[in-house]
Design a protein around this motif. Sequence first.
Motif, PDB file in Angstrom:
ATOM      1  N   ASN A 200       0.909  -1.050  -0.012  1.00 50.87           N
ATOM      2  CA  ASN A 200      -0.088   0.189  -0.117  1.00 50.87           C
ATOM      3  C   ASN A 200       0.941   1.258   0.085  1.00 50.87           C
ATOM      4  O   ASN A 200       0.481   2.397  -0.843  1.00 50.87           O
ATOM      5  CB  ASN A 200      -0.991   0.094   1.241  1.00 50.87           C
ATOM      6  CG  ASN A 200      -1.920   1.279   1.212  1.00 50.87           C
ATOM      7  OD1 ASN A 200      -2.554   1.295   0.103  1.00 50.87           O
ATOM      8  ND2 ASN A 200      -1.933   1.806   2.247  1.00 50.87           N
ATOM      9  N   GLN A 201       2.196   1.084   0.733  1.00 47.22           N
ATOM     10  CA  GLN A 201       2.708   2.274   0.902  1.00 47.22           C
ATOM     11  C   GLN A 201       3.759   2.451  -0.138  1.00 47.22           C
ATOM     12  O   GLN A 201       4.835   3.312  -0.455  1.00 47.22           O
ATOM     13  CB  GLN A 201       3.549   2.677   2.193  1.00 47.22           C
ATOM     14  CG  GLN A 201       2.675   2.682   3.350  1.00 47.22           C
ATOM     15  CD  GLN A 201       3.226   2.681   4.650  1.00 47.22           C
ATOM     16  OE1 GLN A 201       4.277   2.198   4.693  1.00 47.22           O
ATOM     17  NE2 GLN A 201       2.606   3.220   5.645  1.00 47.22           N
ATOM     18  N   LYS A 202       3.856   1.485  -1.186  1.00 44.72           N
ATOM     19  CA  LYS A 202       4.908   1.345  -2.243  1.00 44.72           C
ATOM     20  C   LYS A 202       6.437   1.414  -1.661  1.00 44.72           C
ATOM     21  O   LYS A 202       7.172   2.367  -2.004  1.00 44.72           O
ATOM     22  CB  LYS A 202       4.626   2.358  -3.299  1.00 44.72           C
ATOM     23  CG  LYS A 202       3.120   1.986  -3.924  1.00 44.72           C
ATOM     24  CD  LYS A 202       2.824   3.005  -4.984  1.00 44.72           C
ATOM     25  CE  LYS A 202       1.572   2.789  -5.907  1.00 44.72           C
ATOM     26  NZ  LYS A 202       0.467   2.649  -4.763  1.00 44.72           N
ATOM     27  N   VAL A 376      -3.011  -5.796  10.530  1.00 48.33           N
ATOM     28  CA  VAL A 376      -2.873  -4.501   9.752  1.00 48.33           C
ATOM     29  C   VAL A 376      -3.591  -3.343  10.833  1.00 48.33           C
ATOM     30  O   VAL A 376      -2.871  -2.149  10.638  1.00 48.33           O
ATOM     31  CB  VAL A 376      -3.750  -4.312   8.479  1.00 48.33           C
ATOM     32  CG1 VAL A 376      -4.183  -3.089   7.914  1.00 48.33           C
ATOM     33  CG2 VAL A 376      -3.023  -5.352   7.400  1.00 48.33           C
ATOM     34  N   TYR A 380      -2.281   0.457  11.788  1.00 50.25           N
ATOM     35  CA  TYR A 380      -2.777   1.741  11.658  1.00 50.25           C
ATOM     36  C   TYR A 380      -3.290   2.186  13.074  1.00 50.25           C
ATOM     37  O   TYR A 380      -3.678   3.624  13.044  1.00 50.25           O
ATOM     38  CB  TYR A 380      -3.794   1.721  10.561  1.00 50.25           C
ATOM     39  CG  TYR A 380      -3.327   1.552   9.447  1.00 50.25           C
ATOM     40  CD1 TYR A 380      -2.728   2.583   8.524  1.00 50.25           C
ATOM     41  CD2 TYR A 380      -3.403   0.347   8.760  1.00 50.25           C
ATOM     42  CE1 TYR A 380      -2.041   2.428   7.197  1.00 50.25           C
ATOM     43  CE2 TYR A 380      -2.884   0.011   7.357  1.00 50.25           C
ATOM     44  CZ  TYR A 380      -2.004   1.403   6.703  1.00 50.25           C
ATOM     45  OH  TYR A 380      -1.697   1.153   5.330  1.00 50.25           O
TER      46      TYR A 380
ATOM     47  N   GLU B   2      -2.623   5.295  -2.633  1.00 54.03           N
ATOM     48  CA  GLU B   2      -2.383   4.935  -1.490  1.00 54.03           C
ATOM     49  C   GLU B   2      -3.881   4.972  -0.761  1.00 54.03           C
ATOM     50  O   GLU B   2      -4.472   6.101  -0.582  1.00 54.03           O
ATOM     51  CB  GLU B   2      -1.288   5.611  -0.653  1.00 54.03           C
ATOM     52  CG  GLU B   2      -1.000   4.864   0.600  1.00 54.03           C
ATOM     53  CD  GLU B   2       0.101   5.350   1.291  1.00 54.03           C
ATOM     54  OE1 GLU B   2       0.026   5.311   2.700  1.00 54.03           O
ATOM     55  OE2 GLU B   2       0.892   6.139   0.478  1.00 54.03           O
ATOM     56  N   LEU B   9      -7.965   1.351   8.690  1.00 52.57           N
ATOM     57  CA  LEU B   9      -8.215   1.066  10.210  1.00 52.57           C
ATOM     58  C   LEU B   9      -9.673   0.670  10.337  1.00 52.57           C
ATOM     59  O   LEU B   9      -9.956  -0.660  10.832  1.00 52.57           O
ATOM     60  CB  LEU B   9      -8.434   2.444  10.795  1.00 52.57           C
ATOM     61  CG  LEU B   9      -8.138   2.263  12.401  1.00 52.57           C
ATOM     62  CD1 LEU B   9      -6.750   1.611  12.769  1.00 52.57           C
ATOM     63  CD2 LEU B   9      -8.170   3.725  12.933  1.00 52.57           C
TER      64      LEU B   9
END
Lengths: 413, 133
Positions: A200-202, A376, A380, B2, B9
């Motif tokens: 996701n953050q490459k 995950v 986050y 992204e 979340l």
Amino acid sequence: MLIELLFFSLLGVPLGIVLGLLPGMHINNVIPIMLSLSFLVNNPYYLAILIISTATVQIFTSFIPSIFLGAPDEDTSLSVLPGHKMLMEGRGYEAIKLTIIGGMGAIVVSVLMTLFLGSYFTLLHDFLRPYIAYALIGVTLFMVLSEKSPKKILGAFVVVLLSGLLGIFVLNTGIVSQKNVLFPTLAGLFATSTLLVSINQKTKIPKQKTDSKINLDKSTIIKSIILGALAGMLVGLLPAIGVSQAAIFMQYFGGLGEARSFLMTLSGIGTANEVISLNSLYLISNPRSGSSVAVERLIPNITYNDMLLFIGVILFVSGIAIPIILFIGRLVPNVLSKINYTILSASVLLFITFMVFIITGVYGLLIGITSTAIGVLCFYLDVRRSNCMSVLIIPSILFFLGVNPLILTLLNI
Amino acid sequence: MELSKKFLLTTSLVISLSGLVLIYAASLNTSPQKIPIGDITSDMEGRTVTITGHISQKRETTDGHLFLTLSDKKNDIQVPIFSDLMKGMEKIGVTKSDFRINNTISIEGTVGIYKGSLQILPKKVTDVKILGD
């Protein structure tokens, strides 16, 4: 006989390296296959030596996929984050070297402990056992309350609760064989979740340095090795305490907050456990590692001389395998720098998912998806990933408090 | 592109909770395979099964454990009932003396291997059922 012993010891080196390099694979996954081939070998000692040799080399090698690919096995899951951190600093090779030093140092310390203090281990076992539940409760409370803000404390509490429930369910249900259930659980919490976040953050891997520098002072190195050996002794002596629980224990009580010292200790716990488990097998006929369980099946009553022979094999193959593993560890960063890390992460993610399905089926996938989501979530919520280790710590607390039958009866699982 | 932190979340929390509910539901609805004692092999280590047989041997230890040998026709298997579980059973009125030689009992538990011998490890009070003489 000596030639055969050398042959089977050395055969374990390439086997352990291949097994260690395969993401998510653990010696426990292949021991049943190795045992089923026992009819090909006319002496049980040869197969026992092959298993011990493979297991030892695999422990050292498995840090390579764990650190460079974020793809650990069940004992190296906690190395993903400190390993990844060092990889992002361009110090991936140093991380591998630290695991080698920690692992080898802990082997030497645990061999000395076994030779000089081994006969007192049963007393230590009896002394420690009543206090383990309280120590684990202390670790859990410390993990949650040491987060930096009330919001994060609440987040950590949610992660501990979810992981703990997951642990109680998966470690007591029959939906997936208990032999394999830790694979999707820990792979999800620590590996696939990290890979998803990376994708996701490459994430891009910086250029890696392959110099011989170790950014850790001598006293910290010695402390990390000794703590690794001591924690390995806990794993090798006590039921329901695995490498990861012991590592968390040492991280909080041994002051191993720094990535480098933690990696050394984690590796040391794995290798020391191999040595101490053989001592437990000899002293109390109670094997505590996958390889010592297999040894017990091959040689039901091991003698003191057998134990010395097996410890000799561990020392011998470690000496042979370490230069090879260091060579691979130096080679991998060069290969990685030429590959798109997002594509690599996606490929590893697919490979782990495929392996989870092959080994544990549809229910294993369900466990994998759930544990990935918790991993995950932890990321986050911005709380420490070690909170996820409640997946093993909470069931261990229930076991040592003696309330497991009550909880399972209430839950009806 | 992204994905946002808030979206990830919320999604991960929803998947975590749904996954836990599904795992629990699957555990409740999966009944272990009923299997003759002689069909249990070391390959089945870690699997949950249900067996039925008569008590051919019984041994109690001073620290509260009860070790049974369960037999059917030609085969037998070890069934350790550890002190924590035994205490739970005593709370519902089942004591060690209720386990008599030749009693038929049914055990649900995980297949394990201890000192080279196969065993079935019951975990909760309802895993052990005394069926009669």
